[in-house]
Structures are given as structure tokens and as C-alpha cells.
Design a protein around this motif. Structure first.
Motif, PDB file in Angstrom:
ATOM      1  N   GLY A   1       0.822  -1.207   0.000  1.00  0.00           N
ATOM      2  CA  GLY A   1       0.000   0.000   0.000  1.00  0.00           C
ATOM      3  C   GLY A   1       0.856   1.257   0.000  1.00  0.00           C
ATOM      4  O   GLY A   1       0.550   2.228  -0.700  1.00  0.00           O
ATOM      5  N   LYS A   2       1.933   1.232   0.766  1.00  0.00           N
ATOM      6  CA  LYS A   2       2.851   2.376   0.789  1.00  0.00           C
ATOM      7  C   LYS A   2       3.508   2.559  -0.575  1.00  0.00           C
ATOM      8  O   LYS A   2       3.690   3.696  -1.055  1.00  0.00           O
ATOM      9  CB  LYS A   2       3.916   2.175   1.868  1.00  0.00           C
ATOM     10  N   LEU A   3       3.862   1.434  -1.206  1.00  0.00           N
ATOM     11  CA  LEU A   3       4.472   1.512  -2.529  1.00  0.00           C
ATOM     12  C   LEU A   3       3.477   2.058  -3.552  1.00  0.00           C
ATOM     13  O   LEU A   3       3.838   2.880  -4.407  1.00  0.00           O
ATOM     14  CB  LEU A   3       4.967   0.124  -2.962  1.00  0.00           C
ATOM     15  N   ALA A   4       2.230   1.619  -3.476  1.00  0.00           N
ATOM     16  CA  ALA A   4       1.204   2.119  -4.401  1.00  0.00           C
ATOM     17  C   ALA A   4       1.027   3.630  -4.242  1.00  0.00           C
ATOM     18  O   ALA A   4       0.833   4.356  -5.228  1.00  0.00           O
ATOM     19  CB  ALA A   4      -0.123   1.400  -4.159  1.00  0.00           C
ATOM     20  N   SER A   5       1.106   4.119  -3.020  1.00  0.00           N
ATOM     21  CA  SER A   5       0.986   5.556  -2.781  1.00  0.00           C
ATOM     22  C   SER A   5       2.148   6.319  -3.419  1.00  0.00           C
ATOM     23  O   SER A   5       1.940   7.387  -4.020  1.00  0.00           O
ATOM     24  CB  SER A   5       0.953   5.820  -1.270  1.00  0.00           C
TER      25      SER A   5
ATOM     26  N   ALA B   1      12.695   5.695 -12.545  1.00  0.00           N
ATOM     27  CA  ALA B   1      12.189   5.408 -11.199  1.00  0.00           C
ATOM     28  C   ALA B   1      10.865   4.661 -11.279  1.00  0.00           C
ATOM     29  O   ALA B   1      10.630   3.699 -10.526  1.00  0.00           O
ATOM     30  CB  ALA B   1      12.020   6.713 -10.422  1.00  0.00           C
ATOM     31  N   GLY B   2      10.004   5.075 -12.211  1.00  0.00           N
ATOM     32  CA  GLY B   2       8.726   4.394 -12.388  1.00  0.00           C
ATOM     33  C   GLY B   2       8.894   2.942 -12.796  1.00  0.00           C
ATOM     34  O   GLY B   2       8.159   2.059 -12.316  1.00  0.00           O
ATOM     35  N   GLU B   3       9.862   2.669 -13.675  1.00  0.00           N
ATOM     36  CA  GLU B   3      10.109   1.289 -14.098  1.00  0.00           C
ATOM     37  C   GLU B   3      10.568   0.424 -12.923  1.00  0.00           C
ATOM     38  O   GLU B   3      10.143  -0.723 -12.770  1.00  0.00           O
ATOM     39  CB  GLU B   3      11.154   1.268 -15.218  1.00  0.00           C
ATOM     40  N   HIS B   4      11.458   0.974 -12.097  1.00  0.00           N
ATOM     41  CA  HIS B   4      11.937   0.209 -10.930  1.00  0.00           C
ATOM     42  C   HIS B   4      10.802  -0.044  -9.939  1.00  0.00           C
ATOM     43  O   HIS B   4      10.703  -1.134  -9.362  1.00  0.00           O
ATOM     44  CB  HIS B   4      13.081   0.957 -10.242  1.00  0.00           C
ATOM     45  N   LEU B   5       9.939   0.929  -9.756  1.00  0.00           N
ATOM     46  CA  LEU B   5       8.821   0.747  -8.835  1.00  0.00           C
ATOM     47  C   LEU B   5       7.821  -0.267  -9.379  1.00  0.00           C
ATOM     48  O   LEU B   5       7.184  -0.997  -8.609  1.00  0.00           O
ATOM     49  CB  LEU B   5       8.132   2.083  -8.566  1.00  0.00           C
ATOM     50  N   ALA B   6       7.681  -0.322 -10.705  1.00  0.00           N
ATOM     51  CA  ALA B   6       6.792  -1.321 -11.303  1.00  0.00           C
ATOM     52  C   ALA B   6       7.324  -2.730 -11.045  1.00  0.00           C
ATOM     53  O   ALA B   6       6.553  -3.649 -10.716  1.00  0.00           O
ATOM     54  CB  ALA B   6       6.658  -1.058 -12.803  1.00  0.00           C
ATOM     55  N   VAL B   7       8.638  -2.902 -11.196  1.00  0.00           N
ATOM     56  CA  VAL B   7       9.245  -4.216 -10.911  1.00  0.00           C
ATOM     57  C   VAL B   7       9.081  -4.552  -9.433  1.00  0.00           C
ATOM     58  O   VAL B   7       8.752  -5.686  -9.063  1.00  0.00           O
ATOM     59  CB  VAL B   7      10.738  -4.231 -11.312  1.00  0.00           C
ATOM     60  N   ALA B   8       9.302  -3.551  -8.560  1.00  0.00           N
ATOM     61  CA  ALA B   8       9.155  -3.780  -7.124  1.00  0.00           C
ATOM     62  C   ALA B   8       7.737  -4.230  -6.790  1.00  0.00           C
ATOM     63  O   ALA B   8       7.534  -5.107  -5.937  1.00  0.00           O
ATOM     64  CB  ALA B   8       9.497  -2.507  -6.361  1.00  0.00           C
ATOM     65  N   THR B   9       6.751  -3.660  -7.476  1.00  0.00           N
ATOM     66  CA  THR B   9       5.355  -4.029  -7.224  1.00  0.00           C
ATOM     67  C   THR B   9       5.090  -5.482  -7.602  1.00  0.00           C
ATOM     68  O   THR B   9       4.408  -6.222  -6.877  1.00  0.00           O
ATOM     69  CB  THR B   9       4.410  -3.105  -8.014  1.00  0.00           C
ATOM     70  N   SER B  10       5.633  -5.914  -8.736  1.00  0.00           N
ATOM     71  CA  SER B  10       5.384  -7.288  -9.196  1.00  0.00           C
ATOM     72  C   SER B  10       6.220  -8.323  -8.451  1.00  0.00           C
ATOM     73  O   SER B  10       5.863  -9.504  -8.417  1.00  0.00           O
ATOM     74  CB  SER B  10       5.652  -7.393 -10.702  1.00  0.00           C
TER      75      SER B  10
ATOM     76  N   ALA C   1      13.802  -4.936  -2.317  1.00  0.00           N
ATOM     77  CA  ALA C   1      14.674  -3.931  -1.702  1.00  0.00           C
ATOM     78  C   ALA C   1      15.588  -3.274  -2.726  1.00  0.00           C
ATOM     79  O   ALA C   1      15.809  -2.057  -2.703  1.00  0.00           O
ATOM     80  CB  ALA C   1      15.506  -4.583  -0.590  1.00  0.00           C
ATOM     81  N   GLU C   2      16.123  -4.077  -3.646  1.00  0.00           N
ATOM     82  CA  GLU C   2      17.047  -3.529  -4.653  1.00  0.00           C
ATOM     83  C   GLU C   2      16.338  -2.586  -5.609  1.00  0.00           C
ATOM     84  O   GLU C   2      16.874  -1.524  -5.968  1.00  0.00           O
ATOM     85  CB  GLU C   2      17.696  -4.674  -5.434  1.00  0.00           C
ATOM     86  N   GLU C   3      15.134  -2.916  -6.027  1.00  0.00           N
ATOM     87  CA  GLU C   3      14.398  -2.042  -6.940  1.00  0.00           C
ATOM     88  C   GLU C   3      14.018  -0.726  -6.269  1.00  0.00           C
ATOM     89  O   GLU C   3      14.027   0.339  -6.905  1.00  0.00           O
ATOM     90  CB  GLU C   3      13.144  -2.754  -7.467  1.00  0.00           C
TER      91      GLU C   3
ATOM     92  N   ALA D   1      15.205   2.957  -7.587  1.00  0.00           N
ATOM     93  CA  ALA D   1      14.232   4.028  -7.801  1.00  0.00           C
ATOM     94  C   ALA D   1      14.643   5.280  -7.032  1.00  0.00           C
ATOM     95  O   ALA D   1      14.566   6.405  -7.550  1.00  0.00           O
ATOM     96  CB  ALA D   1      12.842   3.570  -7.364  1.00  0.00           C
ATOM     97  N   GLN D   2      15.109   5.097  -5.804  1.00  0.00           N
ATOM     98  CA  GLN D   2      15.563   6.237  -5.007  1.00  0.00           C
ATOM     99  C   GLN D   2      16.745   6.934  -5.670  1.00  0.00           C
ATOM    100  O   GLN D   2      16.798   8.161  -5.750  1.00  0.00           O
ATOM    101  CB  GLN D   2      15.953   5.766  -3.605  1.00  0.00           C
TER     102      GLN D   2
END
Length: 450
Positions: free
Chosen positions: A194-198, A398-407, A416-418, A422-423
Motif C-alpha cells: 500500500g505504501k508503494l502504491a501511494s 524510477a517508475g520502471e523500478h517501482l513497477a518491478v518492485a510491485t510485481s 529492496a534492490e528495486e 528508484a531512489q
């Protein structure tokens, strides 16, 4: 007085070249009070207060007179001691004053070096530093307001907020790495997804705003192509609101590219009129046609002009076959005043079609609106901040890394690495993870004195 200063002291003329009522020389370095005393003939300036004085040469003769301002570091633009000499704006006088500064130990500043020092001394971040030159180069009032918002930290504040949220989430995730048997349950209980989605939602909003700002800053490049004598130069003049291109009934009048910048709803549009495309034995016209195709390769949008009385001819089809597939095109059926048509916007095979008359300007506003629609500009200039291509690239990564982190959130090490990647991508925008060679490229594009 013979003084010597550290080689890090820099000086430059900060006002634009040419004659003016006022000319400013800016000096930055360490412990510049003796510098101020030398150039003012011994007057001790009060910090952040204008001191009226003569500016003296080494032999004691006055070079000019005006105001001396002294800003002791770190409370200055660069974070170092800064002196500003505000005198008369004659080029010769300013060069004499600058030479005196060099004689006192300063060296000539490089482009953007004052702002670079401000960045390196934590007076501003990299996005704010870039907004300095964006404010100077702003092509419209909305762009200037957007640049000022960035300079005051609006864009940086959005980025910093997301970075802080990512750091908090990373701390949560990395804490579970020591307890692998409980990691998934722990992340579920902490609502990590949920935090990641935000964060992703916030990033999408910033990306959309930054895209609008990039359009305001960069504008778009529009190339006019078509057969000879279909009205490209007339349309160029209609868009520009001035006679910037020669118009005659003689085919082949335009033999070279003609460029003009116009503003449509605060968006800079770089319009390029080109030579009519046809087979020709004229050497000069051939060169113009070659330049037309070069302009097409660099364009964002192609306006394909067609004589409204003739429609799409085999020659126009041949032109279309040569246009790059990635290049959006708008068909412009010109001369509707002669063809008996009404001004309107239509669509054919997925491409917009605008019916207009460049001669009477009927329908030209429809074309302008369609151009803004093509680049996705929504007219939200008041709420945007200017952004650059590198900012958009960093946000995209950053968006691409967060998308991988979500999946892959259940693979905690990958998760953690993704988040870390992104950061880092977002931190490039503000300069926290920016290589020195990139800094050199960015600041070399500034004017001298900034």
C-alpha cells in the motif's frame, strides 16, 4: 595595494553584453574583505548594505564609481564571500574593472560557475540551479512563472518527499532481511504494498506535471512539407502573424529552410518552412530539398500541406512514403477559400486533417489547437514547474523500478534492490547522485556571470 588571493576567487561581468545604464561585476571567493578594501580605496563595506564609492585602479586613479555590495559567506548566493560592483554599463569601463579584479588575484569565471558553487555549497539543489537558466531563457510568462516555482523549490520538494517515502519503505523492507522466515507476513502487516502504491501514484502525478513543464520549456518543432506552391510559406506567415517568408505564385520560391518561433498558449513552437518537394534540376533548389529532409528528421510534428482543390496527389503520396514512421503528421488542406470548403477538423486513417485558408486565416486557430493536442499540452501552465529531458528520464526510470518492485514484492531482496534503484534515479534530479561529468555539461550551458 598589492594583494594576492587564492586561485578559487572568480570574477565575471554579470550583465548582458553591450551598453547599458548599469553594469555589474560579480566576485566570489574566500575572505574577500581585503579585496573590497583594495578596489574601494580603503572603504570598509557594511555587510549586505550598498556602499557608494569610487572603484580604483592599482595606481590610485578612479576607474568608475557606483555601488559596492559585500555579502560575507555563508549568507550569500554562492555560500562564499560575494562582492558585487554596480557601476556604469559601458563595455570599456566594465572590462577595465574586470581587469582590476584579475590583477587583485581573481580569475575569470567559467559559464555557470557562480551557480555551480551555490550548488556545491548546498545553497540550492541541482534542479533549482537549472531553473536559474530556465528563468533567464523563459519564452513566455507562464514558462517564467514555472521556472521561478522550480527555483523556489516546488519541484525539488516533490522529489524530496518521494525520496523520503522510499527511504522509509526501504528501512522497513531491509529490516525483514534479517528475519527471512517472517518477511512476507511482516511486509503484509506493515502494508508495504500500500505504501508503494501511494509512492507510485505520487510519481505519476509528478511525471504528468513535469511533462507539461518540459513542453513549456522545450516547445515543439513543426516542419511544413508539401509540393511547391501549396501555401507553406503563407501558412508560416499566418502562424507567425508576420511576413517572415516570401510568398509568390512561382513554384520553388522557397529554396532553403526558414525558421520562426511563435507562441501558442504560452508554448514555444519552432516552425520550419521548407523548400517544396519535387524533382528539379536546379542545383540551389536541390540543396534546399536536402535540407528539408534533414529538418523532417529532427521535427516533432509534420504539417503535410495539400492544395484543397486537388487533394492527395501521387506526389504527395511519394512525400508521405518518405516521412519517418515515428513522426506524427497533420494533413492541412489549404486554400479552402478557393475550393469552397468550410474550416473544420477531421480525421483520416488515424491522422488529423485540418481544412483552412492560410490567405484568409480561416481555420488557422483550429490548427494551433490541434498542435497543442498532439503534444499533450493541457494548458495547466499555472500549476507546472519547468522540467528537462534528464528529469523526465530519471522519473521514467524510477517508475520502471517501482513497477518491478510491485510485481516482485514477495521476493524481498529484489524488492529492496528495486526500491534502492528508484531512489537513486530520483536523487539524480536534485543532484544527490550526479556524476561530475554531468555537472560539467549542465553548468557549461549557463551564461557567464551566473
Amino acid at each position: 595595494m598589492n594583494l594576492s588571493y587564492a586561485p578559487t576567487t572568480i570574477a565575471a561581468i554579470a550583465t548582458a553584453p553591450g551598453r547599458g545604464g548599469i553594469g555589474v561585476i560579480r566576485i566570489s571567493g574566500r575572505e574577500l574583505l581585503p579585496f573590497a578594501l583594495a578596489i574601494s580605496g580603503g572603504k570598509t563595506p557594511k555587510p549586505r548594505t550598498a556602499t557608494y564609492t569610487d572603484f580604483f585602479a592599482a595606481d590610485g586613479t578612479a576607474i568608475d564609481n557606483g555601488l559596492l555590495l559585500y555579502f560575507p559567506g555563508p549568507h550569500s548566493f554562492t555560500g562564499e564571500d560575494v562582492i558585487e560592483l554596480q557601476g556604469h554599463g559601458g563595455p570599456v569601463v566594465l572590462k577595465m574593472l574586470l581587469a582590476r579584479c584579475v590583477a587583485l588575484g581573481a580569475r575569470l569565471a567559467e559559464p555557470g560557475e557562480f551557480t555551480r558553487r551555490a550548488f556545491l555549497n548546498d545553497k540550492m539543489d541541482l534542479a533549482q540551479a537549472e531553473s536559474v537558466v530556465d528563468l533567464i531563457d523563459a519564452a513566455s510568462e507562464t514558462a517564467a512563472r514555472g521556472a521561478l516555482k522550480s527555483l523556489k523549490g516546488a519541484f525539488s520538494g516533490e522529489i524530496h518527499a518521494m525520496v523520503e517515502d522510499l527511504i522509509t519503505l526501504r528501512m522497513l523492507v531491509e529490516a525483514t532481511l534479517d528475519f527471512p522466515e517472517e518477511d512476507i507476513d511482516f511486509l503484509k502487516a506493515a502494508d508495504a504494498t500500500g505504501k508503494l502504491a501511494s509512492i507510485r501514484s505520487q510519481l505519476a502525478r509528478v511525471q504528468a506535471t513535469a511533462r507539461q513543464g518540459a513542453i513549456l520549456r522545450e516547445g515543439m518543432h513543426v516542419v511544413l512539407v508539401g509540393e511547391p506552391n501549396v501555401g507553406k510559406s503563407s501558412l508560416m506567415n499566418a502562424l507567425a502573424g508576420d511576413d517572415v517568408a516570401i510568398v509568390t505564385d512561382i513554384a520553388g520560391t522557397t529554396r532553403d529552410t526558414v525558421r520562426e518561433e511563435i507562441i501558442i498558449d504560452d508554448v514555444p513552437v519552432h516552425v520550419i518552412d521548407t523548400a517544396g518537394l519535387r524533382d528539379t534540376d536546379d542545383v540551389v533548389e536541390k540543396i534546399g530539398i536536402e535540407r528539408t529532409w534533414a529538418a523532417v528528421e529532427r521535427a516533432d510534428v509534420a504539417l503535410v500541406l495539400v492544395d484543397g482543390r486537388e487533394g492527395i496527389t501521387p506526389n504527395v503520396e511519394a512525400i508521405l512514403a518518405r516521412l519517418p514512421e515515428r513522426l506524427p503528421r497533420v494533413f492541412v488542406f489549404n486554400k479552402i477559400d478557393l475550393a469552397g470548403e468550410d474550416a473544420r477538423v477531421d480525421e483520416e486513417d488515424g491522422h488529423p486533417v485540418v481544412y483552412l485558408s492560410a490567405a484568409t486565416h480561416d481555420g488557422v486557430d483550429l490548427l494551433k489547437g490541434k498542435l497543442l493536442e498532439l503534444i499533450g499540452y493541457k494548458g495547466e501552465g499555472e500549476s507546472v514547474y519547468l522540467a528537462r529531458a534528464r528529469h523526465l528520464d530519471a522519473i521514467h526510470r524510477a517508475g520502471e523500478h517501482l513497477a518491478v518492485a510491485t510485481s516482485e514484492w514477495q521476493q524481498v531482496e529484489i524488492f529492496a534492490e528495486e526500491l534502492r534503484l528508484a531512489q537513486n534515479a530520483l536523487s539524480e534530479i536534485t543532484g544527490e547522485f550526479t556524476p561530475d561529468d554531468l555537472l560539467g555539461v549542465i553548468f557549461s550551458r549557463f551564461c557567464i556571470g551566473k
